[in-house]
Scaffold this active site. Structure first.
Site, mmCIF file in Angstrom:
data_model
loop_
_atom_site.group_PDB
_atom_site.id
_atom_site.type_symbol
_atom_site.label_atom_id
_atom_site.label_comp_id
_atom_site.label_asym_id
_atom_site.label_seq_id
_atom_site.Cartn_x
_atom_site.Cartn_y
_atom_site.Cartn_z
ATOM 1 N N ASP A 193 0.843 -1.188 0.000
ATOM 2 C CA ASP A 193 0.000 0.000 0.000
ATOM 3 C C ASP A 193 0.883 1.244 0.000
ATOM 4 O OD1 ASP A 193 -2.935 1.004 0.499
ATOM 5 O OD2 ASP A 193 -1.675 2.180 1.847
ATOM 6 N N ASN A 238 -2.256 13.125 -3.235
ATOM 7 C CA ASN A 238 -3.235 13.660 -4.172
ATOM 8 C C ASN A 238 -3.692 15.059 -3.764
ATOM 9 O OD1 ASN A 238 -3.417 11.619 -6.104
ATOM 10 N ND2 ASN A 238 -4.870 10.430 -4.889
ATOM 11 N N HIS A 253 -4.835 14.787 -8.678
ATOM 12 C CA HIS A 253 -5.030 13.374 -9.046
ATOM 13 C C HIS A 253 -4.242 12.961 -10.292
ATOM 14 C CE1 HIS A 253 -8.038 12.277 -6.029
ATOM 15 N NE2 HIS A 253 -8.494 13.514 -6.157
ATOM 16 N N ASP A 296 -1.831 9.806 -10.397
ATOM 17 C CA ASP A 296 -1.818 8.705 -11.370
ATOM 18 C C ASP A 296 -0.397 8.445 -11.868
ATOM 19 O OD1 ASP A 296 -4.534 8.403 -11.125
ATOM 20 O OD2 ASP A 296 -5.037 9.378 -13.021
ATOM 21 N N GLU A 330 -4.546 2.475 -4.430
ATOM 22 C CA GLU A 330 -3.088 2.563 -4.330
ATOM 23 C C GLU A 330 -2.475 1.288 -3.776
ATOM 24 O OE1 GLU A 330 -4.736 4.636 -0.574
ATOM 25 O OE2 GLU A 330 -5.332 4.286 -2.653
#
Length: 309
Positions: free
Chosen positions: A184, A192, A197, A201, A228
């Site tokens: 994780d 973010n 965002h 990505d 994630e």
């Protein structure tokens, strides 16, 4: 072999194909093999039972099988292959001297992709084998594309779900080790919030690439588990081996030095939970639950670490 990214999807050459020939008569094995051995990798067994054992260990690309054999005939072996989630994609061509309508129907009903009537015409054999292999490789490639995560290029959750159940079955049947890593990305919401965002990505793609490069063995798998989170399947690995892989992943991600102002580490890091088959982990669900529990512990310990007990 398990691939890990769209850039690395295999473009299969026919010459790399593995063909299993199954016949109880040595002369037939020799004749069929002689027509194909210059073009493909040929293996031979003399019974339906041995064919099943070979398939579970080596997964051929195509099977050429006689119908009439003692102990287990070709029709029975074919039905078993086609009922197996692991083996059903292997095309089976029957080479048979039976030519009546009912005999042909029995071949189709058993799950055959085709059949060739003895005595074998070499040109017919060669061309039908080539056609079925070409179709299989194209179908395999389309399946690969359907199972890829659109953002990271890793395998997606759907593929992982199929793969982990297959590997749990193999581990139980062969009494082999199997470990998984649940990864994780730490404080990703904060990343973010700071960068947006789109940058988030990009971060996921960079992390995914670093993890993928760390996974080396052909049967190892890395997939996007969701959001994630990533997950690695390590067939044959015990806890010690899995811990070595996890440590390498942590090191690789840390060395990226991706800036993360909202993390106490000031760079992007991972937390990793490990679990292994055995004891309380006998199913895929139990493996995942155990890894998730250890991942939670890694988070509680300050993140950027590995927990396996």
């Amino acid at each position: 072999m398990v691939t890990h990214n769209i850039e690395h999807l295999p473009i299969r050459n026919l010459e790399s194909a593995v063909i299993l020939i199954v016949d109880d008569q040595p002369i037939n094995l020799d004749i069929l093999g002689s027509h194909l051995q210059d073009k493909y990798k040929i293996f031979k067994v003399n019974s339906g039972q041995l064919a099943l054992e070979f398939c579970h260990k080596h997964m051929p690309d195509l099977i050429i099988m006689d119908v009439q054999m003692p102990d287990m005939d070709g029709l029975t072996a074919c039905k078993i292959i086609k009922s197996s989630s692991e083996l059903k994609s292997i095309p089976v061509l029957f080479a048979t001297s039976l030519s009546s309508g009912s005999d042909q129907t029995a071949c189709w009903e058993a799950g055959a992709s085709d059949f060739i009537v003895k005595p074998i015409t070499p040109e017919t054999l060669i061309n039908r084998v080539k056609a079925h292999l070409s179709f299989k490789f194209q179908t395999d490639l389309l399946k690969e594309l359907a199972f890829l995560d659109g953002l990271t290029g890793l395998y997606n959750r759907r593929f992982f779900d199929d793969y982990i159940h297959q590997q749990v079955g193999l581990a139980n049947r062969n009494q082999k080790s199997l470990s998984i890593l649940l990864l994780d990305l730490d404080f990703f919401k904060g990343y973010n919030d700071h960068y947006g965002h789109l940058k988030g990505d990009d971060c996921l793609k960079v992390i995914a690439k670093a993890v993928r490069k760390t996974i080396k063995r052909p049967t190892d798998l890395v997939a996007r588990f969701g959001g994630e989170e990533f997950i690695c399947v390590l067939p044959g690995a015990n806890l010690k081996g899995a811990k070595l892989v996890a440590d390498k992943i942590l090191k690789a991600v840390n060395e990226l030095k991706l800036s993360h102002p909202n993390s106490p580490h000031k760079i992007c890091t991972l937390s990793i939970g490990i679990s292994m088959m055995g004891g309380e982990c006998e199913t895929a669900c139990e493996l995942i639950e155990s890894a998730d529990k250890h991942l939670y512990t890694a988070k509680q310990k300050g993140r950027n670490c590995v927990v396996f007990e």
